[in-house]
Design a protein around this motif. Structure first.
Motif, short mmCIF file in Angstrom:
data_model
loop_
_atom_site.label_atom_id
_atom_site.label_comp_id
_atom_site.label_asym_id
_atom_site.label_seq_id
_atom_site.Cartn_x
_atom_site.Cartn_y
_atom_site.Cartn_z
N VAL A 189 0.83 -1.22 0.00
CA VAL A 189 0.00 0.00 0.00
C VAL A 189 0.87 1.27 0.00
N GLN A 227 -9.09 -5.17 -1.05
CA GLN A 227 -7.95 -4.62 -0.30
C GLN A 227 -8.51 -3.48 0.52
N GLY A 246 -7.37 -1.10 2.19
CA GLY A 246 -6.71 0.19 2.33
C GLY A 246 -5.63 0.24 3.37
N TYR A 247 -5.39 1.40 3.90
CA TYR A 247 -4.25 1.63 4.76
C TYR A 247 -4.38 0.90 6.09
#
Lengths: 386, 119
Positions: free
Chosen positions: A206, A267, A269-270
């Motif tokens: 990421v 996915q 994310g962070y």
């Protein structure tokens, strides 16, 4: 056994957020949290249930709008199965904002009465405590004073038979060998290596490393430097293994929490989106209290479990004393030994555990954050049955 | 907190093998910094520029590409020659993994690469 006896209002979609907070407004010992998404998420449901079944919580009211995937009644059923009173309703059924607030306030009165009926005061000692630690707004002092003092306190808590949980595997970058060496046994070392590898590869994928502008302004130059300082909060005891979010440590000792998403077709994310997220994760493991080390200063609190704010920066303590519970800076100047400072921190923990509110708790800070995320269940079950 | 008394400026060394120390006060150029903690060969270092509290000062000359050592561990590498007494931060030290950090503003840490989003 808990250190508070709270009523928790859980909302199941952003559309119910206002009503949920209005139900809790002005009520003593009522905390509120919830999940914003309309589409449901198993991770978020497990986290909210862990909060509802937390030792500091005596009863739960679940409030939904009526359209969303997450089911308030199922939350109430799961909470009732843990022996706690629980209630649930939809705002659409209750007839809108005002009627729902009225309905909710009546419900929490009834839940309070039921929870008080079964609540008993019981003596607790160190071995009954589960304490978490997280750092945020770190600066050059965090790894030299704040985190080492917590590390020394954790060593003592574990020696006394208690349980300590630390997290932020994304802030252990470069520490793979050190982590593996700290494993209590081969299994624990294997879990630590796997958690490290997952965290590093996630950060790479990421392209986010867990360091913020404030960290850099505060003198931290690289994620490796921040990581070495963050890891100091773990002390020196062997690490028993890795737990995931909403999973209680299987037995006493020092544990690492892995809050990094597992591979999934979405996915999410962070990782480590903010400090409140990590604090929620620690509380979901049953932490009675969370220690929060901040060099730059922070004004967050937490629902369900009190947050104790520690800084190793004398200037931050002076500037933000209303928010800071504990000054660890005398360790840096040599005015106080690490041992004496850990003693003083232990005293503060005992006071808060005995009912004295921490500073953010007294001010009514109850920040929370529950994101969409995926963590694989097999590992969760394996941990629970270990 | 500005300290004019050079004798009271202090920096903390975590491990005797470190080539940087963390300042406990703001210092001005020319101030002699007294080292405390796990002090190695050097007991003092003179600041070559003003450096803020909680930031790092180089204890020895560090050639480009060489590791920056704190806690006895590598925290990154020098991106250019660093003299003893210099401020060690984003302008002369880089992470081995994080590529974005060296694009941040060296004093505030504020991002420069997302400026377009504010326009």
């Amino acid at each position: 056994m808990g250190i508070r006896n709270l009523i928790l209002v859980i909302y199941t979609v952003e559309c119910a957020q206002f009503v949920a907070h209005e139900i809790g407004r002005g009520e003593q010992d009522v905390h509120v949290l919830g999940f914003p998404g309309c589409y449901d998420n198993a991770y978020a449901i497990r986290l909210m249930l862990a909060m509802g079944r937390h030792p500091n919580v005596g009863a739960v009211l679940a409030v939904g709008l009526g359209c969303e995937y997450t089911q308030p009644e199922r939350i109430a059923e799961a909470i009732r199965a843990s022996g706690r009173p629980a209630d649930a309703f939809f705002i659409q059924d209750a007839g809108g904002t005002q009627k729902s607030i009225q309905r909710g306030k009546e419900s929490i009165q009834s839940l309070k009465a039921q929870a008080d009926k079964v609540a008993r005061r019981a003596p607790m000692v160190a071995k009954d405590l589960v304490i978490g630690c997280e750092c945020g707004g770190s600066d050059g002092t965090s790894g030299l004073a704040g985190n080492p003092v917590v590390g020394r306190y954790f060593d003592r808590l574990v020696e006394a038979g208690g349980t300590a949980v630390f997290e932020e595997t994304v802030e252990q970058i470069g520490l793979r060998n050190i982590l593996v060496e700290r494993g209590a046994n081969t299994q624990a070392s294997a879990e630590l290596a796997a958690a490290y590898d997952k965290a590093e590869s996630y950060c790479r994928s990421v392209r986010q490393w867990s360091a913020s502008p404030g960290n850099f302004a505060g003198g931290l130059t690289t994620i490796e430097e921040k990581s070495l300082g963050a890891f100091a909060k773990s002390g020196t005891q062997p690490i028993q293994g890795v737990i995931k979010v909403a999973q209680e440590p299987p037995h006493a000792g020092l544990w690492l929490m892995d809050s990094v998403p597992d591979p999934h077709f979405m996915q999410f994310g962070y990782t480590n989106p903010n400090d409140s997220e990590g604090i929620m994760d620690l509380i979901s493991a049953g932490c009675h209290i969370v220690l929060f080390v901040t060099g730059r200063g922070s004004v967050i609190g937490s629902p369900v479990a009190p947050l104790i704010k520690i800084t190793g920066n004398a200037e931050t303590f002076r500037r933000m004393e209303d928010d800071m519970d504990f000054d660890a800076s005398p360790v840096l100047t040599g005015e106080q030994s690490l041992e004496a400072c850990a003693d003083a921190l232990h005293q503060r923990v005992v006071e808060v555990a005995s009912g004295s509110p921490s500073k953010p708790e007294a001010m009514g800070h109850r920040e929370y954050f529950i994101p969409y995320k995926h963590q694989s269940i097999p590992s969760l079950q394996a941990g629970c049955h270990a | 907190m500005k300290l004019m008394e050079s004798c009271s400026a202090r920096a903390f060394v975590v491990s005797s093998s470190d080539n940087v120390a963390t300042l406990l006060q703001d210092v001005e150029a020319g101030v002699e910094i007294h080292l405390i903690g796990e002090v190695g060969a050097a007991r003092h270092v003179v600041a070559r520029e003003s450096i803020s509290a909680s930031h790092k000062v180089a204890l020895v000359r560090i050639p480009p590409g060489e590791p920056i050592l704190k806690y006895g561990s590598r925290i990154g590498h020098a991106t250019r020659q660093i003299a003893a007494g210099e401020w060690v931060h984003l302008h002369n030290c880089a992470s081995d993994v994080d590529e974005r950090s060296n694009t941040l503003d060296v004093r505030s840490g504020a991002p420069q690469d997302t400026r377009g989003a504010y326009e």
